[in-house]
Motif scaffolding. Sequence first.
Motif, PDB file in Angstrom:
ATOM      1  N   GLU A 432      27.622  29.527  41.320  1.00 23.52           N
ATOM      2  CA  GLU A 432      26.939  29.431  42.607  1.00 23.52           C
ATOM      3  C   GLU A 432      26.430  30.783  43.097  1.00 23.52           C
ATOM      4  O   GLU A 432      25.456  30.853  43.853  1.00 23.52           O
ATOM      5  CB  GLU A 432      27.868  28.830  43.669  1.00 23.52           C
ATOM      6  CG  GLU A 432      28.228  27.384  43.415  1.00 23.52           C
ATOM      7  CD  GLU A 432      29.378  26.929  44.295  1.00 23.52           C
ATOM      8  OE1 GLU A 432      29.788  27.711  45.178  1.00 23.52           O
ATOM      9  OE2 GLU A 432      29.863  25.806  44.085  1.00 23.52           O
ATOM     10  N   GLN A 433      27.081  31.862  42.650  1.00 21.85           N
ATOM     11  CA  GLN A 433      26.683  33.188  43.099  1.00 21.85           C
ATOM     12  C   GLN A 433      25.248  33.510  42.700  1.00 21.85           C
ATOM     13  O   GLN A 433      24.547  34.243  43.404  1.00 21.85           O
ATOM     14  CB  GLN A 433      27.636  34.248  42.526  1.00 21.85           C
ATOM     15  CG  GLN A 433      27.504  35.634  43.167  1.00 21.85           C
ATOM     16  CD  GLN A 433      27.795  35.614  44.657  1.00 21.85           C
ATOM     17  OE1 GLN A 433      28.624  34.828  45.144  1.00 21.85           O
ATOM     18  NE2 GLN A 433      27.113  36.472  45.401  1.00 21.85           N
ATOM     19  N   GLU A 434      24.772  32.954  41.577  1.00 18.16           N
ATOM     20  CA  GLU A 434      23.382  33.164  41.150  1.00 18.16           C
ATOM     21  C   GLU A 434      22.412  32.668  42.216  1.00 18.16           C
ATOM     22  O   GLU A 434      21.427  33.332  42.554  1.00 18.16           O
ATOM     23  CB  GLU A 434      23.110  32.417  39.839  1.00 18.16           C
ATOM     24  CG  GLU A 434      23.973  32.800  38.665  1.00 18.16           C
ATOM     25  CD  GLU A 434      23.744  31.863  37.489  1.00 18.16           C
ATOM     26  OE1 GLU A 434      22.554  31.543  37.207  1.00 18.16           O
ATOM     27  OE2 GLU A 434      24.721  31.427  36.855  1.00 18.16           O
ATOM     28  N   VAL A 435      22.703  31.486  42.740  1.00 20.11           N
ATOM     29  CA  VAL A 435      21.827  30.888  43.751  1.00 20.11           C
ATOM     30  C   VAL A 435      21.935  31.651  45.066  1.00 20.11           C
ATOM     31  O   VAL A 435      20.930  31.920  45.728  1.00 20.11           O
ATOM     32  CB  VAL A 435      22.192  29.406  43.956  1.00 20.11           C
ATOM     33  CG1 VAL A 435      21.235  28.769  44.964  1.00 20.11           C
ATOM     34  CG2 VAL A 435      22.167  28.657  42.640  1.00 20.11           C
ATOM     35  N   ILE A 436      23.147  32.018  45.431  1.00 18.18           N
ATOM     36  CA  ILE A 436      23.358  32.758  46.680  1.00 18.18           C
ATOM     37  C   ILE A 436      22.589  34.070  46.657  1.00 18.18           C
ATOM     38  O   ILE A 436      21.915  34.436  47.629  1.00 18.18           O
ATOM     39  CB  ILE A 436      24.866  33.009  46.895  1.00 18.18           C
ATOM     40  CG1 ILE A 436      25.582  31.679  47.140  1.00 18.18           C
ATOM     41  CG2 ILE A 436      25.102  33.972  48.056  1.00 18.18           C
ATOM     42  CD1 ILE A 436      27.097  31.778  47.064  1.00 18.18           C
ATOM     43  N   GLU A 437      22.643  34.776  45.542  1.00 24.70           N
ATOM     44  CA  GLU A 437      21.925  36.056  45.434  1.00 24.70           C
ATOM     45  C   GLU A 437      20.416  35.846  45.498  1.00 24.70           C
ATOM     46  O   GLU A 437      19.696  36.659  46.084  1.00 24.70           O
ATOM     47  CB  GLU A 437      22.328  36.765  44.145  1.00 24.70           C
ATOM     48  CG  GLU A 437      23.753  37.291  44.176  1.00 24.70           C
ATOM     49  CD  GLU A 437      24.170  37.920  42.863  1.00 24.70           C
ATOM     50  OE1 GLU A 437      23.320  37.976  41.932  1.00 24.70           O
ATOM     51  OE2 GLU A 437      25.329  38.361  42.754  1.00 24.70           O
ATOM     52  N   HIS A 438      19.935  34.752  44.891  1.00 25.21           N
ATOM     53  CA  HIS A 438      18.491  34.475  44.962  1.00 25.21           C
ATOM     54  C   HIS A 438      18.051  34.275  46.409  1.00 25.21           C
ATOM     55  O   HIS A 438      17.037  34.825  46.842  1.00 25.21           O
ATOM     56  CB  HIS A 438      18.143  33.239  44.146  1.00 25.21           C
ATOM     57  CG  HIS A 438      16.736  32.764  44.359  1.00 25.21           C
ATOM     58  ND1 HIS A 438      15.642  33.355  43.760  1.00 25.21           N
ATOM     59  CD2 HIS A 438      16.236  31.773  45.160  1.00 25.21           C
ATOM     60  CE1 HIS A 438      14.536  32.744  44.161  1.00 25.21           C
ATOM     61  NE2 HIS A 438      14.867  31.786  45.003  1.00 25.21           N
ATOM     62  N   VAL A 439      18.808  33.482  47.152  1.00 23.21           N
ATOM     63  CA  VAL A 439      18.452  33.216  48.548  1.00 23.21           C
ATOM     64  C   VAL A 439      18.522  34.496  49.362  1.00 23.21           C
ATOM     65  O   VAL A 439      17.640  34.784  50.183  1.00 23.21           O
ATOM     66  CB  VAL A 439      19.376  32.130  49.139  1.00 23.21           C
ATOM     67  CG1 VAL A 439      19.087  31.939  50.624  1.00 23.21           C
ATOM     68  CG2 VAL A 439      19.186  30.816  48.392  1.00 23.21           C
ATOM     69  N   GLY A 459      30.633  23.150  52.671  1.00 22.67           N
ATOM     70  CA  GLY A 459      30.938  23.935  53.862  1.00 22.67           C
ATOM     71  C   GLY A 459      30.902  25.428  53.585  1.00 22.67           C
ATOM     72  O   GLY A 459      30.392  26.212  54.400  1.00 22.67           O
ATOM     73  N   ARG A 460      31.429  25.831  52.425  1.00 21.01           N
ATOM     74  CA  ARG A 460      31.407  27.254  52.072  1.00 21.01           C
ATOM     75  C   ARG A 460      29.970  27.758  51.889  1.00 21.01           C
ATOM     76  O   ARG A 460      29.609  28.852  52.346  1.00 21.01           O
ATOM     77  CB  ARG A 460      32.208  27.479  50.787  1.00 21.01           C
ATOM     78  CG  ARG A 460      32.334  28.963  50.403  1.00 21.01           C
ATOM     79  CD  ARG A 460      33.160  29.159  49.150  1.00 21.01           C
ATOM     80  NE  ARG A 460      32.503  28.655  47.954  1.00 21.01           N
ATOM     81  CZ  ARG A 460      32.821  27.529  47.331  1.00 21.01           C
ATOM     82  NH1 ARG A 460      33.787  26.754  47.804  1.00 21.01           N
ATOM     83  NH2 ARG A 460      32.173  27.154  46.237  1.00 21.01           N
ATOM     84  N   LEU A 461      29.137  26.951  51.235  1.00 19.57           N
ATOM     85  CA  LEU A 461      27.738  27.349  51.032  1.00 19.57           C
ATOM     86  C   LEU A 461      26.992  27.445  52.364  1.00 19.57           C
ATOM     87  O   LEU A 461      26.154  28.339  52.549  1.00 19.57           O
ATOM     88  CB  LEU A 461      27.039  26.354  50.105  1.00 19.57           C
ATOM     89  CG  LEU A 461      27.393  26.456  48.620  1.00 19.57           C
ATOM     90  CD1 LEU A 461      26.747  25.316  47.840  1.00 19.57           C
ATOM     91  CD2 LEU A 461      26.968  27.810  48.049  1.00 19.57           C
ATOM     92  N   ILE A 462      27.272  26.537  53.282  1.00 21.50           N
ATOM     93  CA  ILE A 462      26.640  26.614  54.601  1.00 21.50           C
ATOM     94  C   ILE A 462      26.944  27.950  55.254  1.00 21.50           C
ATOM     95  O   ILE A 462      26.049  28.640  55.763  1.00 21.50           O
ATOM     96  CB  ILE A 462      27.121  25.453  55.499  1.00 21.50           C
ATOM     97  CG1 ILE A 462      26.555  24.119  55.012  1.00 21.50           C
ATOM     98  CG2 ILE A 462      26.719  25.696  56.959  1.00 21.50           C
ATOM     99  CD1 ILE A 462      27.123  22.902  55.730  1.00 21.50           C
ATOM    100  N   ASP A 463      28.216  28.354  55.211  1.00 20.94           N
ATOM    101  CA  ASP A 463      28.613  29.610  55.852  1.00 20.94           C
ATOM    102  C   ASP A 463      27.975  30.817  55.179  1.00 20.94           C
ATOM    103  O   ASP A 463      27.621  31.798  55.834  1.00 20.94           O
ATOM    104  CB  ASP A 463      30.138  29.757  55.838  1.00 20.94           C
ATOM    105  CG  ASP A 463      30.822  28.774  56.779  1.00 20.94           C
ATOM    106  OD1 ASP A 463      30.106  28.097  57.551  1.00 20.94           O
ATOM    107  OD2 ASP A 463      32.059  28.682  56.737  1.00 20.94           O
ATOM    108  N   LEU A 464      27.820  30.748  53.855  1.00 20.65           N
ATOM    109  CA  LEU A 464      27.251  31.879  53.121  1.00 20.65           C
ATOM    110  C   LEU A 464      25.737  31.998  53.298  1.00 20.65           C
ATOM    111  O   LEU A 464      25.185  33.092  53.183  1.00 20.65           O
ATOM    112  CB  LEU A 464      27.583  31.743  51.628  1.00 20.65           C
ATOM    113  CG  LEU A 464      29.051  31.969  51.240  1.00 20.65           C
ATOM    114  CD1 LEU A 464      29.272  31.551  49.790  1.00 20.65           C
ATOM    115  CD2 LEU A 464      29.434  33.436  51.438  1.00 20.65           C
ATOM    116  N   LEU A 465      25.059  30.869  53.580  1.00 22.75           N
ATOM    117  CA  LEU A 465      23.595  30.850  53.574  1.00 22.75           C
ATOM    118  C   LEU A 465      22.966  30.651  54.949  1.00 22.75           C
ATOM    119  O   LEU A 465      21.757  30.801  55.103  1.00 22.75           O
ATOM    120  CB  LEU A 465      23.096  29.758  52.622  1.00 22.75           C
ATOM    121  CG  LEU A 465      23.524  29.922  51.156  1.00 22.75           C
ATOM    122  CD1 LEU A 465      23.096  28.710  50.337  1.00 22.75           C
ATOM    123  CD2 LEU A 465      22.959  31.204  50.563  1.00 22.75           C
ATOM    124  N   ALA A 466      23.781  30.328  55.954  1.00 19.61           N
ATOM    125  CA  ALA A 466      23.226  30.014  57.277  1.00 19.61           C
ATOM    126  C   ALA A 466      22.485  31.190  57.890  1.00 19.61           C
ATOM    127  O   ALA A 466      21.555  30.997  58.679  1.00 19.61           O
ATOM    128  CB  ALA A 466      24.339  29.545  58.216  1.00 19.61           C
TER     129      ALA A 466
END
Length: 543
Positions: A432-439, A459-466
């Motif tokens: 998932e870190q690949e996608v998070i870094e892209h965003v 829920g974790r992804l929401i917090d990381l990307l909001a």
Amino acid sequence: MDPTRWMQTTFFPKETDVPEEFREGGVNLNHTLVGGELRPWDGSYAEVRSPICSAAQGDGVPQPLLIGRTPLMDEAAALEALDAAVQAYGQGSGDWPSMSVANRIEHVEQFLAEMRNHREAVVKLLMWEIGKTRKDACKEFDRTCDYINDTIHELKVLDRRSSRFEIVGGVVAQTRRLPVGVALCMGPFNYPLNETFTTLIPALIMGNTVVFKPAKYGVLLIGPLMDAFRKSFPPGVINIIFGRGRDTVGPLMESGKVDMFAFIGTHRGASALKQMHPKPHRLKAVLGLDANNPAIVLPDADFELAVSECISGALSFNGQRCTALKLLFVHDSLADQFVSKLSDAVNELVAGMPWEQDVSLTPLPEPGKIGFLRELVDDAIAKGASVVNECGGEVNGTYFHPAVLYPVTAEMRIYHEEQFGPVIPVAAFSDEQEVIEHVRDSSFGQQLSIFGSDSDTVGRLIDLLANQVGRINLNAQCQRGPDTLPFNGRKDSAEGTLSVSDALRVFSIRTTVATKSSESNRDLVTGIVRGRSSKILTTDYLF
């Protein structure tokens, strides 16, 4: 209907099948609206060509039909329209900004009634000039009417709230929202009615005067509405200009007389125009700009739902939406299967002319777009991707068949660039870190979609990307609506927020009348209110 009909020479209509109104030069807009007058235009004209071509003869290439022409206004004509708006505003003392909220609402309601009389004409022009399907064109018109009604309702709510006095720290005060000044409104070609009116109508109803420049494509539909504008608003309140931006919009900005800039387009275009203003700190702007919205498909996603939403999100109006899904990140445990289903879904879509039933894929209106899309596809293929679906990326005249690209990697242009068209890049991920870094690294931050069912992971992804985007969609494609929700973005994707209520606030400034809470001052305020000495300091409100 044969879904591969787009490959045939009979895909486009014969010239004899083209409606008479679009033959021999088509629809001519030969008037401008300046200072409350429909003025005949006797200058140069720009040709308007349709994405719909005439059927090729023999081995010939289908050629876009000439369906109309619009005035090519120059600097002098544009500045005359601006001066009419400046005069109507009268430094805030003109009839329109001084008018009561109730009376301004009456004018907008009159315009809405007039506009409804031209539904069929506008729908037809949306189909012929930008290739929007009849279903979507009808939806755009009706949604715009609903938006105007919702704006009127929300203004009444705002007016009721503003009618109250408050006492804070020994100060009696009333705060109302008043107009900004002269607004320049410019909309996009993909929603030349709806997106444009989501800034134009709030600007008008809040008491601003407006110079309105229609989109580069999708301009003919303004023709049926010009007289409705003339009938419904006082002279100079709305002025319509046509022509090249460098000849018209640049001089308007350089004049320093524009107070409010509403623009939907590219961030580069917006930046260039804002920098032309001699006092940019005084220029209030609301901007809807580029987007490169990703979808994240997790291993536990509802597979069929994710495919369906991604197809719709990527290809509605041929992917020509800022809210379209531009890059699909799919977990590698299901990526191959997902791409296969995605390709099957693309193959089931029907291509054709906008007025044909069940059609969802249509020709593209932008000259040069097909060449740009081919460059993106060729670059991806050269760097290891494949076009997975049958005939993906093939062309017939102005029609580009959707291309599903897989596997897409960071070395490819399509991984970073917004295609704004029917190309669907799919990238597989294991971490998932690949996608998070892209965003996080992206220059854009409008929206994203997450497809999954595990509450802890989502829920974790929401917090990381909001803090990276303006909206996160769960198990759904990216979208603007409902119009009551905020529509905004981060980074290079937007400036300001639009929704029915937010737009009213964007196109106004809070102004407070306050006094110390002494007996004499309270008597003064009471006398003003009871004697109706002021249009602003009043407790009147609308039901």
